[in-house]
Structure formats: structure tokens, C-alpha cells
Scaffold this active site. Structure first.
Site, PDB file in Angstrom:
ATOM      1  N   LYS A 110      48.485  20.293   8.140  1.00 51.34           N
ATOM      2  CA  LYS A 110      48.033  21.113   7.012  1.00 51.34           C
ATOM      3  C   LYS A 110      46.556  21.472   7.177  1.00 51.34           C
ATOM      4  CE  LYS A 110      51.937  20.260   4.113  1.00 51.34           C
ATOM      5  NZ  LYS A 110      52.613  19.562   3.034  1.00 51.34           N
ATOM      6  N   ARG A 119      56.612  12.837   6.881  1.00 51.07           N
ATOM      7  CA  ARG A 119      57.196  14.129   7.273  1.00 51.07           C
ATOM      8  C   ARG A 119      56.242  14.786   8.260  1.00 51.07           C
ATOM      9  NH1 ARG A 119      56.977  19.488   6.004  1.00 51.07           N
ATOM     10  NH2 ARG A 119      58.934  20.630   5.906  1.00 51.07           N
TER      11      ARG A 119
HETATM   12  N1  HH2 Z   1      55.476  20.469   3.123  1.00 47.76           N
HETATM   13  C1  HH2 Z   1      56.016  21.642   3.537  1.00 47.76           C
HETATM   14  C2  HH2 Z   1      57.377  21.914   3.347  1.00 47.76           C
HETATM   15  N2  HH2 Z   1      58.174  21.005   2.765  1.00 47.76           N
HETATM   16  N3  HH2 Z   1      58.481  18.882   1.756  1.00 47.76           N
HETATM   17  C3  HH2 Z   1      57.979  17.717   1.339  1.00 47.76           C
HETATM   18  N4  HH2 Z   1      58.762  16.802   0.754  1.00 47.76           N
HETATM   19  N5  HH2 Z   1      56.656  17.406   1.507  1.00 47.76           N
HETATM   20  C4  HH2 Z   1      55.781  18.278   2.080  1.00 47.76           C
HETATM   21  O1  HH2 Z   1      54.590  17.948   2.172  1.00 47.76           O
HETATM   22  C5  HH2 Z   1      56.283  19.549   2.532  1.00 47.76           C
HETATM   23  C6  HH2 Z   1      57.672  19.821   2.355  1.00 47.76           C
HETATM   24  C7  HH2 Z   1      55.135  22.649   4.218  1.00 47.76           C
HETATM   25  O2  HH2 Z   1      55.103  22.414   5.588  1.00 47.76           O
HETATM   26  P1  HH2 Z   1      56.003  23.194   6.660  1.00 47.76           P
HETATM   27  O3  HH2 Z   1      57.445  22.967   6.451  1.00 47.76           O
HETATM   28  O4  HH2 Z   1      55.503  22.840   7.996  1.00 47.76           O
HETATM   29  O5  HH2 Z   1      55.613  24.725   6.403  1.00 47.76           O
HETATM   30  P2  HH2 Z   1      56.328  25.969   5.715  1.00 47.76           P
HETATM   31  O6  HH2 Z   1      56.477  25.677   4.259  1.00 47.76           O
HETATM   32  O7  HH2 Z   1      55.379  27.107   5.997  1.00 47.76           O
HETATM   33  O8  HH2 Z   1      57.679  26.149   6.368  1.00 47.76           O
END
Ligand code: HH2
Length: 344
Positions: A290, A323
Site C-alpha cells: 500500500k 493478506r
Molecule cells: N485490501 C485490498 C483489497 N481487499 N481485503 C481485506 N480484507 N483487507 C485489505 O486490506 C484489502 C482487501 C486492496 O488491495 P489489492 O487487492 O491489492 O488492490 P485492488 O483493490 O486495487 O485490487
């Protein structure tokens, strides 16, 4: 005595266990959430007041119970040690891996690789929730995720899979294709039908805190006290999930790093993470790659080392689920942590 904390004087008191992993453990120290961390002191937090440290045995028995009890397994995985949740975004636009695994074959290979690197769970998502991401229609989100889950299962993968979605239809299709759990960044607030899907399927759900909608959540987010506000908001979402028929022992909570938070908010949440054990539920931390990691780490493009550092800060506070994008690196870091501290 409230479920969330306990009263003292005029304000609500929030007990934050001071988590330790030192091998020299005093007799009578308590296990943190049935894991390898322990505590014998608690920082009592109160809005607008300086915190004060007290011996753990001073806490009421029900508060101590919630802080110490072993957590229910997640999709068959015991949570007595940190588990690695590998991220697989089947999207064109996720902030870190967007576009790399949109092709189903690439997604399948990536999922298998994450398990080989040591993922305990795969978290599969078909919609980016980064600020400004384009909304995705249900059919498109299903078309991205369900076939990948089905292909992983027909290829013989037995690793637990969570579907990262805010939508009932997407969750239903993913569960039918072989997913075991639902991960909702809106904590069941986006789609009124999702709670019923989770309740009927009797699957675990991850309730993540977010302030505001993804499109605007990073426009000057504000809190009175970020740690206590997020704690209260999660307590309310847990209560809503239970009221919708979801068993408490199937709920995981997540403070939602980066979702309506400044860098300072993110740091305050990571620093105070052990507070969340007070809800008596497993805690997930999702800080991987992040923005604040790139900012503080000094290299916006190389966020893996900083992500691992923050993951270990979570482990030091007894977080059960990490995660992450970089599964192999996190697995290696956990192995070293375990070698140094033992047991974890
Ligand atoms: N962060 C993201 C997406 N889902 N779920 C949980 N439980 N906790 C988190 O911190 C979280 C999540 C965002 O990260 P990412 O999936 O890499 O990005 P994007 O939303 O752009 O797909």
C-alpha cells in the site's frame, strides 16, 4: 460490562493488551488469542485521555476471556499461528498487480504459484477497490473470478479460497465454483443481500473497515481517534452480521489499511493492532504494497521489504491473518521470526 470494552469513570475504556513474544515469560502471563504471543499488562485507552498501563489480572473476567480464548479455525485452518493469505487480483486495474492475471490461464498459474510459495489461503478478487477504480458489473466480476476458482479446484487444489467481493451474486458464484469464504471490504454494507448469502452458506466472512466509498475515500479522511473509531465501527459491523444470522465464530475482522485513511491513520492502526483482539475474533492485516509503505520506505516502486516489515509488526501483536502479494518473502520472514522467537 459492554461487549466492546468496559466502563471506567465516565468514558468507555478500551483495553489494548501489550503483546510480547519474549521467551522469558512470567508465570501467570496470558496467551493472546490462544496464540504464541502473551501479555501480562494492558494499556487502557480512553477518548481524550492519556492511556494508563495496568496489570492484566485487573481486567474483568469476560474481557480477559475475549482477549485470551483461542480463535475458531478459518475454513479448516487453525489460527494459533499467523496464516498467509495470497492475493490474486483478476482485474485490469488493481493498484499493484492489475492486468497481470486477467487472462484465466495466467490467473490459474499465479494461484498455483502462490500456493507453492506457501499461501495458506488464496484471496481472489475481480474488482479493484483502489481510489478512482472503475466500477465492475456483476456479470463481468463473476466472469473474471468463478472460472479461475473452478479451474483451481478441477486442477486438484485443496487450499482454502476466499472471494474478495462486495456483491452477493459474485460471492454466490464463487462459492458454487469452490470458494470457502467471503472477504468484503465494505463489511456487508455495499450489498444488502451479501449477509444472507454468507449466513445461508455457513462460510467464514472477513469484515473489513472502510470509511467512505472507494472513489472518494482518500479525499481528506478524518477520525476523532482512528484506532477507537475503527474498533467501534467493526464492533457495530460484527453485531450487524450476527443479527443477519452469521455465526460469530465465522467472522474475521480487518481494520482496512488504506481504506479512507491517511498514512498517519495507517500507522496508528498498525501500532495499536492488538486492541482488535478485544472483539474476541481473528484479526486480518492487509498492508501489502500500500501507498504509505512506498512513501515511508523511500521507494514507491519497491514495496516488498516494507510490506514484510509491517506484516511482522502485525505478527508481533498476534495478528492471525496476513493478506499479502509477496507470499514467498512473507513466508521466509515468518520462518526467521519463528527461528528467533520460537513457536510462532
Ligand atoms: N485490501 C485490498 C483489497 N481487499 N481485503 C481485506 N480484507 N483487507 C485489505 O486490506 C484489502 C482487501 C486492496 O488491495 P489489492 O487487492 O491489492 O488492490 P485492488 O483493490 O486495487 O485490487
Amino acid at each position: 460490562m459492554g461487549r466492546r470494552a468496559h466502563k471506567h469513570g465516565t468514558g468507555m475504556i478500551y483495553p489494548r493488551p501489550i503483546a510480547m513474544q519474549d521467551g522469558s515469560r512470567p508465570k501467570g502471563a496470558y496467551p493472546l488469542a490462544g496464540g504464541r504471543c502473551w501479555f501480562d499488562r494492558v494499556d487502557l485507552l480512553e477518548r481524550g485521555q492519556p492511556s494508563r498501563i495496568v496489570p492484566a489480572p485487573d481486567l474483568p473476567a469476560d474481557v480477559l476471556d475475549r482477549l485470551t480464548a483461542p480463535r475458531a479455525p478459518f475454513a479448516g485452518l487453525t489460527l494459533d499461528r499467523p496464516r498467509i493469505i495470497g492475493i490474486l487480483n483478476v482485474t485490469p486495474d488493481s493498484f499493484s498487480d492489475g492486468g497481470r492475471y486477467l487472462d484465466p490461464q495466467a490467473a490459474l498459474l499465479r494461484g498455483q504459484a502462490l500456493v507453492e510459495e506457501g499461501a495458506d489461503v488464496l484471496d481472489i478478487g475481480g474488482e479493484s477497490t483502489r481510489p478512482g477504480a472503475a466500477p465492475v458489473h456483476d456479470d463481468e466480476e463473476i466472469a473474471r473470478t468463478a472460472p479461475v476458482i473452478a479451474a483451481l479446484r478441477s486442477g486438484g487444489m485443496t487450499t482454502a479460497i476466499s472471494i474478495d467481493t462486495r456483491k452477493a451474486g459474485v460471492a454466490r458464484a464463487a462459492l458454487a465454483a469452490g470458494a470457502d469464504a467471503v472477504n468484503d471490504v465494505s463489511a456487508l454494507t455495499f450489498d444488502a443481500a451479501l449477509a444472507g448469502v454468507v449466513a445461508d452458506a455457513r462460510v467464514p466472512v472477513i469484515l473489513m473497515h472502510a470509511q467512505g466509498a472507494p472513489a472518494t475515500m482518500q479525499d481528506d479522511p478524518r477520525y476523532d481517534d482512528v484506532l477507537l473509531d475503527v474498533y467501534d465501527a467493526l464492533a457495530a459491523r460484527v453485531a450487524a452480521a450476527e443479527a443477519a444470522g452469521i455465526a460469530r465464530n465465522r467472522i474475521v475482522i480487518d481494520p482496512g489499511i488504506g481504506f479512507g485513511k491517511t498514512g498517519a491513520h495507517n500507522l496508528a492502526l498498525v501500532r495499536g493492532l492488538s486492541l482488535f483482539h478485544g472483539l474476541g475474533l481473528p484479526v486480518m492485516l492487509g498492508a501489502s504494497r500500500k501507498r504509505f509503505i512506498g512513501v515511508i520506505g523511500g521507494d514507491a516502486d519497491a514495496r516488498m521489504p516494507g510490506s514484510v516489515a509491517v506484516a511482522l509488526a502485525g505478527v508481533a501483536q498476534g495478528v492471525q491473518m496476513l493478506r499479502v502479494h509477496d507470499v514467498g518473502a512473507t513466508r521466509a520472514a515468518l520462518a526467521l521470526w519463528q527461528a528467533v522467537w520460537g513457536g510462532i
